[in-house]
Design a protein around this motif. Sequence first.
Motif, PDB file in Angstrom:
ATOM      1  N   ARG A 193       0.601  -1.572  -0.114  1.00 55.41           N
ATOM      2  CA  ARG A 193      -0.059   0.009   0.102  1.00 55.41           C
ATOM      3  C   ARG A 193       0.776   1.296   0.002  1.00 55.41           C
ATOM      4  O   ARG A 193       0.158   2.340  -0.838  1.00 55.41           O
ATOM      5  N   LYS A 194       1.558   1.416   0.447  1.00 60.05           N
ATOM      6  CA  LYS A 194       2.802   2.297   0.931  1.00 60.05           C
ATOM      7  C   LYS A 194       4.011   2.538  -0.374  1.00 60.05           C
ATOM      8  O   LYS A 194       4.793   3.382  -0.365  1.00 60.05           O
ATOM      9  N   GLY A 195       3.331   1.466  -1.283  1.00 58.36           N
ATOM     10  CA  GLY A 195       4.047   1.593  -2.897  1.00 58.36           C
ATOM     11  C   GLY A 195       6.335   1.184  -2.064  1.00 58.36           C
ATOM     12  O   GLY A 195       7.103   1.733  -2.592  1.00 58.36           O
ATOM     13  N   LEU A 196       6.382   0.781  -0.996  1.00 55.89           N
ATOM     14  CA  LEU A 196       7.164   0.132  -0.728  1.00 55.89           C
ATOM     15  C   LEU A 196       8.089  -1.639  -1.228  1.00 55.89           C
ATOM     16  O   LEU A 196       7.183  -2.683  -1.053  1.00 55.89           O
ATOM     17  N   THR A 197       9.491  -1.340  -1.259  1.00 53.79           N
ATOM     18  CA  THR A 197       9.965  -3.309  -2.216  1.00 53.79           C
ATOM     19  C   THR A 197      10.242  -3.560  -0.674  1.00 53.79           C
ATOM     20  O   THR A 197      10.180  -2.579   1.112  1.00 53.79           O
ATOM     21  N   GLN A 198      10.692  -4.992  -0.321  1.00 51.62           N
ATOM     22  CA  GLN A 198      11.083  -5.149   0.792  1.00 51.62           C
ATOM     23  C   GLN A 198      12.039  -4.373   0.977  1.00 51.62           C
ATOM     24  O   GLN A 198      13.171  -4.408   2.367  1.00 51.62           O
ATOM     25  N   ILE A 199      13.434  -4.330   0.040  1.00 50.32           N
ATOM     26  CA  ILE A 199      14.286  -3.816   0.151  1.00 50.32           C
ATOM     27  C   ILE A 199      14.541  -2.413   1.197  1.00 50.32           C
ATOM     28  O   ILE A 199      15.039  -2.570   1.650  1.00 50.32           O
ATOM     29  N   LYS A 200      13.861  -2.051   0.237  1.00 54.82           N
ATOM     30  CA  LYS A 200      13.791  -0.486   0.997  1.00 54.82           C
ATOM     31  C   LYS A 200      12.884  -0.785   2.546  1.00 54.82           C
ATOM     32  O   LYS A 200      13.470   0.394   3.391  1.00 54.82           O
ATOM     33  N   LEU A 201      11.594  -1.120   2.606  1.00 57.18           N
ATOM     34  CA  LEU A 201      11.344  -1.506   4.006  1.00 57.18           C
ATOM     35  C   LEU A 201      11.865  -1.635   5.194  1.00 57.18           C
ATOM     36  O   LEU A 201      13.025  -1.805   6.517  1.00 57.18           O
ATOM     37  N   ALA A 202      13.563  -3.065   5.092  1.00 60.22           N
ATOM     38  CA  ALA A 202      14.876  -3.199   5.069  1.00 60.22           C
ATOM     39  C   ALA A 202      16.051  -1.798   5.619  1.00 60.22           C
ATOM     40  O   ALA A 202      16.125  -2.540   6.210  1.00 60.22           O
ATOM     41  N   ASP A 203      15.579  -0.793   4.204  1.00 58.25           N
ATOM     42  CA  ASP A 203      16.418  -0.461   4.745  1.00 58.25           C
ATOM     43  C   ASP A 203      15.948   1.167   5.916  1.00 58.25           C
ATOM     44  O   ASP A 203      16.366   1.650   6.847  1.00 58.25           O
ATOM     45  N   LEU A 204      14.629   0.876   5.882  1.00 57.46           N
ATOM     46  CA  LEU A 204      13.614   1.922   6.611  1.00 57.46           C
ATOM     47  C   LEU A 204      14.126   1.679   8.333  1.00 57.46           C
ATOM     48  O   LEU A 204      13.660   2.092   9.225  1.00 57.46           O
ATOM     49  N   SER A 205      13.548   0.009   8.498  1.00 56.44           N
ATOM     50  CA  SER A 205      13.235  -0.662   9.629  1.00 56.44           C
ATOM     51  C   SER A 205      14.732  -1.394  10.300  1.00 56.44           C
ATOM     52  O   SER A 205      15.118  -1.450  11.287  1.00 56.44           O
ATOM     53  N   THR A 206      15.428  -1.177   9.366  1.00 51.92           N
ATOM     54  CA  THR A 206      17.057  -2.082   9.708  1.00 51.92           C
ATOM     55  C   THR A 206      16.430  -3.419   9.739  1.00 51.92           C
ATOM     56  O   THR A 206      17.186  -3.886  10.649  1.00 51.92           O
ATOM     57  N   VAL A 207      15.628  -4.162   9.275  1.00 53.07           N
ATOM     58  CA  VAL A 207      15.436  -5.340   9.304  1.00 53.07           C
ATOM     59  C   VAL A 207      15.627  -6.325   8.299  1.00 53.07           C
ATOM     60  O   VAL A 207      15.369  -5.330   7.007  1.00 53.07           O
ATOM     61  N   GLY A 208      16.280  -7.921   8.714  1.00 49.66           N
ATOM     62  CA  GLY A 208      16.797  -7.616   7.242  1.00 49.66           C
ATOM     63  C   GLY A 208      16.180  -8.313   5.931  1.00 49.66           C
ATOM     64  O   GLY A 208      14.847  -8.412   6.692  1.00 49.66           O
ATOM     65  N   VAL A 209      16.074  -8.647   4.832  1.00 48.49           N
ATOM     66  CA  VAL A 209      15.762  -8.115   3.751  1.00 48.49           C
ATOM     67  C   VAL A 209      14.995  -9.918   4.029  1.00 48.49           C
ATOM     68  O   VAL A 209      13.642 -10.856   3.690  1.00 48.49           O
TER      69      VAL A 209
ATOM     70  N   LEU B  40       5.977   1.184   9.031  1.00 47.29           N
ATOM     71  CA  LEU B  40       4.666   0.979   7.778  1.00 47.29           C
ATOM     72  C   LEU B  40       4.097   1.946   8.150  1.00 47.29           C
ATOM     73  O   LEU B  40       3.350   1.717   7.729  1.00 47.29           O
ATOM     74  N   GLY B  41       4.289   2.543   9.557  1.00 49.01           N
ATOM     75  CA  GLY B  41       3.165   3.408  10.304  1.00 49.01           C
ATOM     76  C   GLY B  41       2.234   2.797  11.014  1.00 49.01           C
ATOM     77  O   GLY B  41       0.533   3.039  10.834  1.00 49.01           O
ATOM     78  N   ILE B  42       2.360   0.972  10.849  1.00 46.58           N
ATOM     79  CA  ILE B  42       0.951   0.524  11.616  1.00 46.58           C
ATOM     80  C   ILE B  42       0.428   0.900  13.275  1.00 46.58           C
ATOM     81  O   ILE B  42       1.390   0.528  14.446  1.00 46.58           O
ATOM     82  N   PRO B  43      -0.577   0.822  13.228  1.00 46.97           N
ATOM     83  CA  PRO B  43      -0.843   1.297  15.164  1.00 46.97           C
ATOM     84  C   PRO B  43      -0.885   0.389  15.763  1.00 46.97           C
ATOM     85  O   PRO B  43       0.122  -0.768  15.349  1.00 46.97           O
ATOM     86  N   ASP B  44       0.060   0.807  16.862  1.00 46.89           N
ATOM     87  CA  ASP B  44       0.274   0.293  18.185  1.00 46.89           C
ATOM     88  C   ASP B  44      -0.459  -1.163  18.564  1.00 46.89           C
ATOM     89  O   ASP B  44      -0.247  -2.621  19.432  1.00 46.89           O
ATOM     90  N   ASP B  45      -1.917  -0.959  17.936  1.00 41.50           N
ATOM     91  CA  ASP B  45      -3.187  -2.049  18.440  1.00 41.50           C
ATOM     92  C   ASP B  45      -3.894  -2.793  17.778  1.00 41.50           C
ATOM     93  O   ASP B  45      -4.658  -3.468  17.731  1.00 41.50           O
TER      94      ASP B  45
END
Length: 420
Positions: free
Chosen positions: A19-35, A61-66
């Motif tokens: 939905r946010k238009g992120l690749t797995q690589i980009k999400l890994a970059d933002l979160s520091t979680v491995g691809v 990803l901006g997912i709410p805590d709850d």
Amino acid sequence: MQRQAEGRAGERIRAQRIRKGLTQIKLADLSTVGVRTIRELEAGRTLRPHPVTLRLLMSALGIPDDDHAVTAHSWESGTGQGDAADDLKPLSPLPATYGDFIGRADDLALLTGVLVQGQRLVTVTGFPGSGKSRLAIEVAGAVQKSTGIRVVLVPGDGEPVAAMHASASARSATGGHREAVLNSLSLGEPVLLVIDGAQRGVWPAGIPRPPHPSFQVLATSRRSLGLPGEIVHSLSPLAVPAPATQGTDACPAVQLLIQFIRRFQPDFRRTALTDHSLAELCRRLDSNPALLQGIAEDFSIFEAESLVGYVTADLVSAVAEAAPAVLAGAREVLAGLDAAETELLLQVSGLTPDWSVDDVANLLNEPPLRVGRRVRSLLDAGVVQPRAASGAPRFQVLRLVRAMTGGMATAPLSPSAGHA
């Protein structure tokens, strides 16, 4: 039930990522979680994802805590926020600093206000030794006092935050920053990351990058980082009176130099002659705090007038003795300029120490806006500083930079191509 929760977590993360238009690589970059970890989680093949891993991905990803689909596994496995809260150590104090904070009240107020209002990324740039680290500490303290936000100090690719001013115990407190970041994510609390000595294209390992929604970042760097949403604050040298100006009591640079001198000579006394020499030293040393601190040590064995003579005769050699780290940093800055920046620097170094963009544009016969962008890049690198003047903004090349480039081949100001 546990596998269902894990599957929903992976599905929710994948859906939000797409939905946010992120690749797995980009999400890994933002979160520091491995691809690979992201890939396995989204495919439902991860058996027991760590709650901190989920929190890193949720925050990026901006997912709410709850959101139950993501947090269910943490609750069911008994490794949720309660444990993270138990593991969270009290905040370490910001590094101790020496002396009064002089001459940067406007910078402090501006940057504090910007961060309190929610700006995600602020980068303080400036020449080596200009006081970027000290300003970052003061700003972080002011933001923390105003908002109660947790501050995590992160060394960049150089010395820890304010190494010149911090005690050994305070410097050691900057270790373990990754654990502090992960603990903060586990609690879902906002964090101000202070990254000292950041470099363009390089990011501290394990630290989420902007625009991560859970973090604000205050970075110090010699140049802008070139990241989305970045606000760059170029640190100018401290104010110093013009040669013909009488009185130095209100001059921040002279005040700072006297503070440094009295660190080594508590009984130091001022006279009209020494005040004149102090002001001249500040001018010759570009009001650079690290250079002023270095030369202050020599007041115990030399008169002020003698020091002015030594600095005037050979500025580069004087800096090499007083603050070798600044000279080494200056050489790195000059070596890091691109060809267009170097050419313009050599050209404007031959001008009088008080010129405007229009002056340079007229001499080069180029559009002022084009020249202005090139001058802006020199300001960003800290090798050019603004001059206090009424009317059109005026600039000068740092004296140390002029002295260092004096032996380089220079060309007269002439129209140059290829600088669009």
